[in-house]
Design a protein around this motif. Structure first.
Motif, mmCIF file in Angstrom:
data_model
loop_
_atom_site.group_PDB
_atom_site.id
_atom_site.type_symbol
_atom_site.label_atom_id
_atom_site.label_comp_id
_atom_site.label_asym_id
_atom_site.label_seq_id
_atom_site.Cartn_x
_atom_site.Cartn_y
_atom_site.Cartn_z
ATOM 1 N N PRO A 16 0.814 -1.223 0.000
ATOM 2 C CA PRO A 16 0.000 0.000 0.000
ATOM 3 C C PRO A 16 0.847 1.273 0.000
ATOM 4 C CG PRO A 16 -0.908 -1.583 1.551
ATOM 5 C CD PRO A 16 0.425 -2.126 1.105
ATOM 6 N N GLN A 17 1.933 1.275 0.758
ATOM 7 C CA GLN A 17 2.822 2.434 0.809
ATOM 8 C C GLN A 17 3.490 2.676 -0.542
ATOM 9 O OE1 GLN A 17 5.872 2.101 3.801
ATOM 10 N NE2 GLN A 17 6.978 3.885 3.055
ATOM 11 N N VAL A 18 3.906 1.590 -1.194
ATOM 12 C CA VAL A 18 4.532 1.710 -2.514
ATOM 13 C C VAL A 18 3.541 2.330 -3.503
ATOM 14 C CG1 VAL A 18 5.451 0.404 -4.481
ATOM 15 C CG2 VAL A 18 6.174 -0.165 -2.150
ATOM 16 N N LEU A 19 2.296 1.828 -3.497
ATOM 17 C CA LEU A 19 1.286 2.364 -4.411
ATOM 18 C C LEU A 19 0.995 3.835 -4.122
ATOM 19 C CD1 LEU A 19 -1.201 -0.637 -4.518
ATOM 20 C CD2 LEU A 19 0.502 0.008 -6.235
ATOM 21 N N GLU A 20 0.907 4.168 -2.855
ATOM 22 C CA GLU A 20 0.649 5.557 -2.488
ATOM 23 C C GLU A 20 1.776 6.458 -2.974
ATOM 24 O OE1 GLU A 20 -0.532 8.243 1.422
ATOM 25 O OE2 GLU A 20 0.130 6.174 1.713
ATOM 26 N N THR A 21 2.997 6.061 -2.717
ATOM 27 C CA THR A 21 4.158 6.850 -3.130
ATOM 28 C C THR A 21 4.219 6.985 -4.656
ATOM 29 O OG1 THR A 21 5.383 6.157 -1.179
ATOM 30 C CG2 THR A 21 6.679 6.982 -3.026
ATOM 31 N N LEU A 22 3.910 5.910 -5.342
ATOM 32 C CA LEU A 22 4.019 5.885 -6.796
ATOM 33 C C LEU A 22 2.895 6.638 -7.506
ATOM 34 C CD1 LEU A 22 5.697 4.728 -9.144
ATOM 35 C CD2 LEU A 22 4.345 2.649 -8.967
ATOM 36 N N LEU A 23 1.679 6.613 -6.949
ATOM 37 C CA LEU A 23 0.517 7.068 -7.717
ATOM 38 C C LEU A 23 -0.196 8.322 -7.193
ATOM 39 C CD1 LEU A 23 -1.061 3.570 -8.416
ATOM 40 C CD2 LEU A 23 0.352 4.950 -9.957
#
Length: 174
Positions: A16-23
């Motif tokens: 979830p953190q990766v997706l938040e940071t990326l998108l």
């Protein structure tokens, strides 16, 4: 590397953190564009991950560890997200995914699985017998695959714009 539950959880809790940071905070073009007909945008991929959190991973894990004799998994609709409202902001989708994932990981750890449990069998509608170890490993790799897919889809939006550097950008080659 051999399977260890905590190593899978390391990946699963970071997604979830990766997706938040990326998108989050990107313009709609980055979020909504795909690679052409019958391909998914980053928005579609996040929707797919949400649907999996609701109907697939924990449901199947609980099927395997249950005392029921019926170990057959329900088929998973890999395209269900395409039938949902496509106007919900990506920030809201990622928040929903984060909550679902946290709940699912809490449920997973509350099962207090043993090494013996990881050899328990479920029945996949296409593959037949699968172990709990394989299912949890697949869950982690599924996340990594979709993170890579999101990066690839986004990178290909600039395929023509990179000019001759395309020869050094493996992500842009098929």
């Amino acid at each position: 590397m051999d399977f260890e539950l905590h190593k899978s959880i390391e990946i699963l809790e970071k997604t979830p953190q990766v997706l938040e940071t990326l998108l989050v905070g990107l313009s709609r073009e980055w979020i909504e564009n795909n690679e052409g007909e019958n391909t998914w945008s980053p928005y579609d991929i996040v929707g797919h991950l949400i649907f999996g959190e609701k109907t697939d991973w924990i449901v199947r894990i609980k099927t395997i560890v249950s005392e029921s004799e019926n170990k057959l998994f329900e088929p998973f609709d890999r395209f269900s997200q395409l039938n949902k409202d496509q106007n919900e902001p990506i920030n809201d989708l990622i928040k929903e995914f984060r909550v679902l994932r946290e709940n699912n990981l809490n449920e997973l750890t509350s099962l207090h699985l043993t090494q013996k449990d990881f050899d328990r069998i479920g029945i996949h509608p296409e593959f037949g017998n699968v172990t709990l170890r394989q299912l949890i490993s697949t869950w982690a790799v599924h996340d990594l695959g979709h993170i890579a897919q999101i990066s690839r889809v986004m990178a290909r939006q600039y395929k023509k714009e990179v000019g001759p550097w395309i020869n050094y950008l493996g992500i842009l080659k098929k």
